[in-house]
Scaffold this motif. Structure first.
Motif, short mmCIF file in Angstrom:
data_model
loop_
_atom_site.label_atom_id
_atom_site.label_comp_id
_atom_site.label_asym_id
_atom_site.label_seq_id
_atom_site.Cartn_x
_atom_site.Cartn_y
_atom_site.Cartn_z
N ALA A 82 0.95 4.18 -3.03
CA ALA A 82 0.75 5.61 -2.78
C ALA A 82 1.94 6.42 -3.27
O ALA A 82 1.78 7.48 -3.89
N GLU A 84 0.83 -1.21 0.00
CA GLU A 84 0.00 0.00 0.00
C GLU A 84 0.86 1.26 0.00
O GLU A 84 0.55 2.24 -0.69
N GLN A 85 1.94 1.24 0.78
CA GLN A 85 2.85 2.39 0.82
C GLN A 85 3.46 2.65 -0.56
O GLN A 85 3.52 3.79 -1.02
#
Length: 209
Positions: free
Chosen positions: A153, A149-150
């Motif tokens: 983003a 997820e990091q």
């Protein structure tokens, strides 16, 4: 000069990709991790930490860390620059490289080494035996989820991990993502930016190294 490698292990692949990007060829010695060759007296004389990769220079100096080996080759073959050229680039790439290593590569290793039956009693690489801890495997899988997820983003804001140019941070991230997929933690379908980046860096000829 000799590069001690294992074709199936993720850590030395980081160096192989780095060398391929620079067009450097180094005499290579394969170390059979499956049969614990890294624990043999002969290899431990090369690297007492019993891990690959390792680089032995012509004067006998040994560098026993993947990033350290890359630092050496960046210094002696500065182009194409994979660790930055300006002070700002160098700092950002080093920061992202470490963040990806910490949040991604080590998280996958935590999940994989604490759950794989063939690594029972070998939960950490190196000269010492450590028992697996199932709770660490679970924590590792959660950390990998957060890492994916990091990265999604971050890659929504930047073409590559550390900015507009491909760097060692992308190499480390590619290794982490591919290692996670091998450990049955593939990129989730909904993370389109991470999937875009992964397809792009996987298409580079160096990714096959």
């Amino acid at each position: 000069m000799k590069f001690y490698d294992c074709s199936t292990a993720p850590s030395p692949r980081r160096v192989r990709i780095f060398l391929a990007e620079k067009g450097i060829s180094v005499p290579t010695v394969q170390v059979d991790l499956r049969n614990n060759e890294q624990l043999s007296p002969a290899f431990r004389a090369v690297n007492p930490d019993a891990t690959v990769p390792a680089l032995e220079l012509d004067d006998g100096t040994r560098i026993n860390d993947a990033v350290g080996i890359c630092v050496y080759f960046e210094a002696v073959h500065p182009q194409p620059a994979l660790m930055g050229e300006t002070a700002e680039q160098k700092a950002l790439i080093a920061s992202w490289q470490r963040e990806v290593e910490r949040n991604g590569f080590y998280a996958v290793m935590e999940a994989f080494r604490n759950s794989t039956p063939g690594l029972k009693g070998r939960a950490l690489p190196g000269p010492h035996d450590y028992e697996q801890i199932p709770a660490l495997a679970e924590r590792g899988r959660l950390r990998v989820k957060h890492f994916h997820e990091q990265m999604d983003a971050r890659l929504a804001q930047s073409e590559f991990v550390a900015g507009p140019h491909y760097s060692i941070a992308d190499i480390t991230a590619l290794i982490a993502v591919d290692f996670a997929a091998r450990a049955k933690m593939p990129i989730p379908e909904n993370l389109s930016q991470l999937r875009r980046w992964h397809a792009q860096v996987s298409a580079r000829p160096s990714a096959k190294a």
